[in-house]
Write a protein that holds these residues in place. Structure first.
Motif, PDB file in Angstrom:
ATOM      1  N   THR A 263      -3.874   3.288  -7.160  1.00  0.00           N
ATOM      2  CA  THR A 263      -4.489   4.593  -6.941  1.00  0.00           C
ATOM      3  C   THR A 263      -3.506   5.737  -7.146  1.00  0.00           C
TER       4      THR A 263
ATOM      5  N   SER B 100     -13.258   8.224   2.304  1.00  0.00           N
ATOM      6  CA  SER B 100     -11.962   7.575   2.058  1.00  0.00           C
ATOM      7  C   SER B 100     -11.394   8.031   0.728  1.00  0.00           C
ATOM      8  N   VAL B 101     -10.068   8.168   0.668  1.00  0.00           N
ATOM      9  CA  VAL B 101      -9.416   8.550  -0.582  1.00  0.00           C
ATOM     10  C   VAL B 101      -9.466   7.365  -1.535  1.00  0.00           C
ATOM     11  N   THR B 102      -9.982   7.600  -2.742  1.00  0.00           N
ATOM     12  CA  THR B 102     -10.109   6.541  -3.743  1.00  0.00           C
ATOM     13  C   THR B 102      -9.196   6.747  -4.943  1.00  0.00           C
ATOM     14  N   ALA B 103      -8.636   7.957  -5.097  1.00  0.00           N
ATOM     15  CA  ALA B 103      -7.728   8.220  -6.221  1.00  0.00           C
ATOM     16  C   ALA B 103      -6.852   9.420  -5.886  1.00  0.00           C
TER      17      ALA B 103
ATOM     18  N   SER C 120       0.869  -1.178   0.000  1.00  0.00           N
ATOM     19  CA  SER C 120       0.000   0.000   0.000  1.00  0.00           C
ATOM     20  C   SER C 120       0.901   1.221   0.000  1.00  0.00           C
TER      21      SER C 120
ATOM     22  N   ALA D 241      -3.189   9.525   3.963  1.00  0.00           N
ATOM     23  CA  ALA D 241      -4.199   8.628   3.412  1.00  0.00           C
ATOM     24  C   ALA D 241      -3.473   7.358   2.965  1.00  0.00           C
ATOM     25  N   ARG D 242      -3.987   6.208   3.329  1.00  0.00           N
ATOM     26  CA  ARG D 242      -3.404   4.928   2.887  1.00  0.00           C
ATOM     27  C   ARG D 242      -4.239   4.411   1.731  1.00  0.00           C
ATOM     28  N   VAL D 243      -3.576   4.200   0.594  1.00  0.00           N
ATOM     29  CA  VAL D 243      -4.275   3.795  -0.617  1.00  0.00           C
ATOM     30  C   VAL D 243      -3.540   2.640  -1.286  1.00  0.00           C
TER      31      VAL D 243
ATOM     32  N   LEU E  37      -7.069  14.790  -4.432  1.00  0.00           N
ATOM     33  CA  LEU E  37      -7.530  13.564  -3.797  1.00  0.00           C
ATOM     34  C   LEU E  37      -9.023  13.423  -4.074  1.00  0.00           C
TER      35      LEU E  37
ATOM     36  N   ASP F 134       1.302   5.184   1.667  1.00  0.00           N
ATOM     37  CA  ASP F 134       0.881   6.249   2.566  1.00  0.00           C
ATOM     38  C   ASP F 134       1.194   7.570   1.872  1.00  0.00           C
TER      39      ASP F 134
ATOM     40  N   TYR G 192     -12.480  11.525  -3.092  1.00  0.00           N
ATOM     41  CA  TYR G 192     -13.044  10.863  -1.920  1.00  0.00           C
ATOM     42  C   TYR G 192     -14.370  10.200  -2.261  1.00  0.00           C
TER      43      TYR G 192
END
Length: 78
Positions: free
Chosen positions: A47, A66-69, A23, A41-43, A60, A25, A62
């Motif tokens: 992403t 949650s951050v999605t991209a 992942s 944000a951990r993605v 970012l 950070d 959301y």
């Protein structure tokens, strides 16, 4: 934020491994207060654009808080 996007200043991107799953950070700060509080944000690796550099302006996206991209944003014209 339930759904939307936000532009921020990238401070750092750090890959991490949790039980063998990679992942990223993404550490960022508000554009209006770049020396202020740093959030993270951990993605997933899919992403993040792997050509990001500290100091880049990023957007970012959301969904449900949650951050999605993570997208690199070109600098605004001077």
């Amino acid at each position: 934020m339930l759904k939307g996007s936000r532009e921020v200043l990238l401070k750092r991107v750090q890959p991490i491994s949790v039980h063998g799953q990679i992942s990223w950070d993404v550490y960022f700060a508000d554009l209006e207060d770049p020396d202020g509080q740093v959030s993270v944000a951990r993605v997933g690796p899919e992403t993040v654009n792997h050509k990001l550099e500290p100091g880049d302006r990023i957007r970012l996206d959301y969904t449900l808080g949650s951050v999605t991209a993570v997208h690199k944003v070109s600098s605004p014209p001077a």
